[in-house]
Enzyme design. Structure first.
Site, PDB file in Angstrom:
ATOM      1  N   ASP A  97      -5.465  24.709  25.972  1.00  0.00           N
ATOM      2  CA  ASP A  97      -6.141  23.555  26.564  1.00  0.00           C
ATOM      3  C   ASP A  97      -5.485  22.212  26.246  1.00  0.00           C
ATOM      4  OD1 ASP A  97      -6.678  23.307  23.878  1.00  0.00           O
ATOM      5  OD2 ASP A  97      -8.720  24.076  24.024  1.00  0.00           O
ATOM      6  N   GLU A 119      -5.970  32.735  26.890  1.00  0.00           N
ATOM      7  CA  GLU A 119      -7.110  32.116  26.171  1.00  0.00           C
ATOM      8  C   GLU A 119      -7.985  31.353  27.170  1.00  0.00           C
ATOM      9  OE1 GLU A 119      -7.130  28.687  23.222  1.00  0.00           O
ATOM     10  OE2 GLU A 119      -6.891  30.343  21.834  1.00  0.00           O
ATOM     11  N   GLU A 133      -9.651  18.354  25.663  1.00  0.00           N
ATOM     12  CA  GLU A 133      -9.357  19.782  25.832  1.00  0.00           C
ATOM     13  C   GLU A 133     -10.334  20.494  26.775  1.00  0.00           C
ATOM     14  OE1 GLU A 133      -9.353  18.185  22.937  1.00  0.00           O
ATOM     15  OE2 GLU A 133      -7.350  18.474  22.071  1.00  0.00           O
ATOM     16  N   HIS A 205      -7.501  17.460  12.844  1.00  0.00           N
ATOM     17  CA  HIS A 205      -6.652  16.730  13.792  1.00  0.00           C
ATOM     18  C   HIS A 205      -7.364  16.317  15.068  1.00  0.00           C
ATOM     19  CE1 HIS A 205      -6.199  19.879  16.825  1.00  0.00           C
ATOM     20  NE2 HIS A 205      -6.184  20.731  15.828  1.00  0.00           N
ATOM     21  N   ARG A 207      -9.319  14.648  18.071  1.00  0.00           N
ATOM     22  CA  ARG A 207      -9.556  13.249  18.460  1.00  0.00           C
ATOM     23  C   ARG A 207     -10.985  12.801  18.184  1.00  0.00           C
ATOM     24  NH1 ARG A 207      -5.072  13.873  21.298  1.00  0.00           N
ATOM     25  NH2 ARG A 207      -3.999  12.024  22.067  1.00  0.00           N
ATOM     26  N   HIS A 238      -1.858  16.637   9.263  1.00  0.00           N
ATOM     27  CA  HIS A 238      -1.312  16.559  10.626  1.00  0.00           C
ATOM     28  C   HIS A 238      -0.575  15.228  10.779  1.00  0.00           C
ATOM     29  CE1 HIS A 238      -1.160  16.467  15.007  1.00  0.00           C
ATOM     30  NE2 HIS A 238      -1.630  17.702  15.053  1.00  0.00           N
TER      31      HIS A 238
HETATM   32  C1  UD1 Z   1      -2.425  18.209  20.311  1.00  0.00           C
HETATM   33  C2  UD1 Z   1      -3.374  18.696  21.417  1.00  0.00           C
HETATM   34  C3  UD1 Z   1      -4.570  19.414  20.809  1.00  0.00           C
HETATM   35  C4  UD1 Z   1      -4.115  20.513  19.878  1.00  0.00           C
HETATM   36  C5  UD1 Z   1      -3.176  19.930  18.823  1.00  0.00           C
HETATM   37  C6  UD1 Z   1      -2.635  21.009  17.929  1.00  0.00           C
HETATM   38  C7  UD1 Z   1      -3.617  17.362  23.452  1.00  0.00           C
HETATM   39  C8  UD1 Z   1      -4.292  16.201  24.085  1.00  0.00           C
HETATM   40  N1  UD1 Z   1      -3.884  17.557  22.140  1.00  0.00           N
HETATM   41  O1  UD1 Z   1      -3.108  17.222  19.550  1.00  0.00           O
HETATM   42  O2  UD1 Z   1      -5.360  19.966  21.850  1.00  0.00           O
HETATM   43  O3  UD1 Z   1      -5.251  21.061  19.248  1.00  0.00           O
HETATM   44  O4  UD1 Z   1      -2.068  19.298  19.492  1.00  0.00           O
HETATM   45  O5  UD1 Z   1      -2.090  20.457  16.754  1.00  0.00           O
HETATM   46  O6  UD1 Z   1      -2.867  18.058  24.084  1.00  0.00           O
HETATM   47  N2  UD1 Z   1       3.260  14.286  15.857  1.00  0.00           N
HETATM   48  C9  UD1 Z   1       4.443  14.291  15.147  1.00  0.00           C
HETATM   49  N3  UD1 Z   1       5.124  15.490  15.025  1.00  0.00           N
HETATM   50  C10 UD1 Z   1       4.693  16.640  15.577  1.00  0.00           C
HETATM   51  C11 UD1 Z   1       3.479  16.622  16.278  1.00  0.00           C
HETATM   52  C12 UD1 Z   1       2.777  15.444  16.416  1.00  0.00           C
HETATM   53  O7  UD1 Z   1       4.871  13.275  14.640  1.00  0.00           O
HETATM   54  O8  UD1 Z   1       5.366  17.664  15.436  1.00  0.00           O
HETATM   55  C13 UD1 Z   1       2.523  13.009  15.997  1.00  0.00           C
HETATM   56  C14 UD1 Z   1       3.211  12.069  17.005  1.00  0.00           C
HETATM   57  O9  UD1 Z   1       3.031  10.749  16.606  1.00  0.00           O
HETATM   58  C15 UD1 Z   1       2.413  12.361  18.288  1.00  0.00           C
HETATM   59  C16 UD1 Z   1       1.019  12.514  17.705  1.00  0.00           C
HETATM   60  O10 UD1 Z   1       1.207  13.257  16.488  1.00  0.00           O
HETATM   61  O11 UD1 Z   1       2.511  11.330  19.256  1.00  0.00           O
HETATM   62  C17 UD1 Z   1       0.013  13.161  18.593  1.00  0.00           C
HETATM   63  O12 UD1 Z   1       0.506  14.364  19.147  1.00  0.00           O
HETATM   64  P1  UD1 Z   1      -0.272  15.000  20.441  1.00  0.00           P
HETATM   65  O13 UD1 Z   1       0.364  16.303  20.793  1.00  0.00           O
HETATM   66  O14 UD1 Z   1      -0.368  13.988  21.531  1.00  0.00           O
HETATM   67  O15 UD1 Z   1      -1.747  15.213  19.920  1.00  0.00           O
HETATM   68  P2  UD1 Z   1      -2.308  16.104  18.749  1.00  0.00           P
HETATM   69  O16 UD1 Z   1      -3.327  15.270  18.067  1.00  0.00           O
HETATM   70  O17 UD1 Z   1      -1.210  16.690  17.963  1.00  0.00           O
HETATM   71  N1  UDP Z   2      -1.042  26.031  11.015  1.00  0.00           N
HETATM   72  C1  UDP Z   2       0.224  26.030  10.421  1.00  0.00           C
HETATM   73  N2  UDP Z   2       0.486  25.115   9.438  1.00  0.00           N
HETATM   74  C2  UDP Z   2      -0.429  24.201   9.008  1.00  0.00           C
HETATM   75  C3  UDP Z   2      -1.702  24.191   9.629  1.00  0.00           C
HETATM   76  C4  UDP Z   2      -1.969  25.118  10.632  1.00  0.00           C
HETATM   77  O1  UDP Z   2       1.076  26.849  10.768  1.00  0.00           O
HETATM   78  O2  UDP Z   2      -0.124  23.403   8.108  1.00  0.00           O
HETATM   79  C5  UDP Z   2      -1.319  27.003  12.098  1.00  0.00           C
HETATM   80  C6  UDP Z   2      -2.600  27.784  11.964  1.00  0.00           C
HETATM   81  O3  UDP Z   2      -2.402  28.979  11.248  1.00  0.00           O
HETATM   82  C7  UDP Z   2      -2.996  28.021  13.416  1.00  0.00           C
HETATM   83  C8  UDP Z   2      -2.440  26.829  14.149  1.00  0.00           C
HETATM   84  O4  UDP Z   2      -1.474  26.236  13.291  1.00  0.00           O
HETATM   85  O5  UDP Z   2      -2.360  29.182  13.942  1.00  0.00           O
HETATM   86  C9  UDP Z   2      -3.531  25.854  14.476  1.00  0.00           C
HETATM   87  O6  UDP Z   2      -2.967  24.665  14.954  1.00  0.00           O
HETATM   88  P1  UDP Z   2      -3.791  23.329  15.067  1.00  0.00           P
HETATM   89  O7  UDP Z   2      -4.912  23.333  14.105  1.00  0.00           O
HETATM   90  O8  UDP Z   2      -2.798  22.221  14.982  1.00  0.00           O
HETATM   91  O9  UDP Z   2      -4.307  23.352  16.585  1.00  0.00           O
HETATM   92  P2  UDP Z   2      -5.570  24.017  17.320  1.00  0.00           P
HETATM   93  O10 UDP Z   2      -5.588  25.458  17.007  1.00  0.00           O
HETATM   94  O11 UDP Z   2      -6.795  23.292  16.865  1.00  0.00           O
HETATM   95  O12 UDP Z   2      -5.302  23.715  18.751  1.00  0.00           O
END
Ligand code: UD1
Ligand code: UDP
Length: 385
Positions: A97, A119, A133, A205, A207, A238
């Site tokens: 999502d 999923e 999401e 993490h 929003r 995160h």
């Molecule tokens: C995103 C997804 C969320 C998912 C989550 C898993 C959307 C809107 N959100 O949220 O559904 O549960 O990923 O973790 O699609 N960043 C880094 N390095 C990384 C990843 C992220 O620096 O490897 C930072 C960056 O500043 C980036 C910010 O996190 O712009 C937000 O990343 P984004 O993918 O937009 O949203 P998440 O909160 O990670």
């Molecule tokens: N995970 C990981 N390292 C971490 C935290 C989580 O590998 O430090 C894994 C966790 O086992 C799970 C996935 O990341 O499989 C969950 O990701 P996240 O919580 O970012 O996203 P969501 O599942 O909420 O979309």
């Protein structure tokens, strides 16, 4: 000639949950994967690619620091359209999502390529929670051709929305395939808790939890540490600045809080196994913790994953400080309550989801009727995996 199936993912959890499908498609005699990483995440995605030895055919490298939803969405649509036209797959798979999922499904629709939603059918029925999401998966559900639902209740959600029953397949969640596969290697990761001490693992993490809710979660952690001198907290933070700034501000100086960078998947599995209790607002962690027999307290007001809560192995505790403290304190002081939540269950899968999905696709794309009957539908159960 093998037919191409585009496997699109962008974030850490999508990559973990798609890894079993990349492998199963690679093993297929009729299909082959074309891996398209949007890299909505960068470092966290790369950690997963490395562990599962996946080399994307296309890496769009789209992540920008503190990206906004409109900016990310527009860049995803433009870049994915180009790649889809170039690679011309017979079908596309998306998972979950995220914004990558929404954009990829839309691009696939514009290009008349059938989409399989892995999923599928998770719902809170609240468009603002989780945001964005819930909207992403509802829209993807309208665009998808095949719906791979992890559980009975997610399949039922789709049927209730008038999705034709012959397009809904109950396969289990590929997260359990990935977990079973990776767990075999997780014991090589050195991570232990000293005798007489207990560790709580925390991740956040979402929003909806930015700002005050996250501060209340951190306040609960401080109070739990005050009340329990033998308690330690491991908190892989995160990298989203909306998370890391608050968490580091409130918990950064506590001697019993380890605020580490995101752990690679094997280390995180080892951390889940070492933890006494897990506090998380993550979707994937809600699915994995029960399969590992670890109580998970869900730091959200609503969940689209009600199965573990109804089996009594997860608890929806929200973000109220006093409520979190009370729930954790009970698990720390009441062995019977702890045992009840730690008995383990695997309502989300049995480790065969990817195989089922590939058999269904083989059947649909190549007309080989031998496939879909091969691996029976996943039957959601309360038994330990
Ligand atoms: C995103 C997804 C969320 C998912 C989550 C898993 C959307 C809107 N959100 O949220 O559904 O549960 O990923 O973790 O699609 N960043 C880094 N390095 C990384 C990843 C992220 O620096 O490897 C930072 C960056 O500043 C980036 C910010 O996190 O712009 C937000 O990343 P984004 O993918 O937009 O949203 P998440 O909160 O990670
Ligand atoms: N995970 C990981 N390292 C971490 C935290 C989580 O590998 O430090 C894994 C966790 O086992 C799970 C996935 O990341 O499989 C969950 O990701 P996240 O919580 O970012 O996203 P969501 O599942 O909420 O979309």
């Amino acid at each position: 000639m093998k037919k191409k199936v585009a496997v699109v993912f962008g974030t850490r959890p999508e990559a973990i949950k798609m890894a079993p499908l990349v492998r199963a498609l690679g093993d297929s005699t009729q299909l082959k994967p074309v891996v398209i990483a949007t890299a909505q995440h960068r470092e966290m995605l790369d950690q997963v690619l490395q562990i599962f030895a996946i080399k994307p055919d296309y890496d769009l490298d789209l992540m920008r620091p503190n990206q906004t939803l409109p900016d990310l969405t527009s860049r995803l649509i433009t870049s994915l359209d180009e790649i889809i036209k170039k690679s011309a797959p017979s079908a596309m798979l998306v998972q979950g999502d995220t914004t990558s999922v929404l954009a990829a499904s839309l691009v696939s629709f514009y290009n008349n390529i059938p989409v399989g939603h892995v999923e599928a059918g998770l719902r809170t029925n609240n468009m603002r929670n989780p945001f964005p999401e819930e909207m992403n998966r509802v829209v993807t559900g309208r665009l998808a051709h095949w719906h791979f639902a992890p559980t009975q209740s997610s399949a039922q959600n789709l049927l209730d929305e008038q999705v034709p029953s012959d397009a809904v397949f109950m396969t289990g969640n590929t997260v359990i395939d990935a977990l079973f596969d990776a767990r075999q290697h997780a014991d090589k990761v050195p991570l232990s808790v000293a005798d007489g001490r207990r560790m709580i693992l925390v991740t956040t993490h979402r929003r909806e939890n930015f700002g005050e809710p996250l501060k209340r979660i951190c306040a609960a952690i401080l109070e739990l540490l005050d009340r329990n001198p033998t308690l330690d907290v491991l908190f892989p933070v995160h990298p989203n600045p909306n998370v890391s700034s608050v968490v580091r501000d409130v918990l950064g100086n506590h001697p019993r809080v380890d605020l580490c960078a995101p752990l690679d998947y094997l280390s995180f599995i080892a951390a889940m196994e070492a933890a006494h209790v897990i506090l998380s607002d993550s979707g994937g962690v809600q699915e994995e913790a029960p399969a590992l027999g670890k109580p998970v307290l869900v730091l959200r007001e609503e969940t689209e994953r009600p199965e573990a809560v109804s089996f009594g192995v997860a608890d929806l505790v929200g973000t109220n400080t006093a409520r979190i403290v009370e729930k954790v304190q009970r698990l720390l002081t009441d062995p019977a309550a702890y045992r009840e939540m730690a008995r383990g269950a695997s309502p989300y899968g049995d480790g065969l989801a990817a195989r089922r999905i590939v058999e269904i696709l083989e059947d649909a794309l190549t007309g080989d009727g031998s496939g879909a009957a091969g691996s029976p539908t996943f039957a959601s159960s309360g038994q330990r995996a």
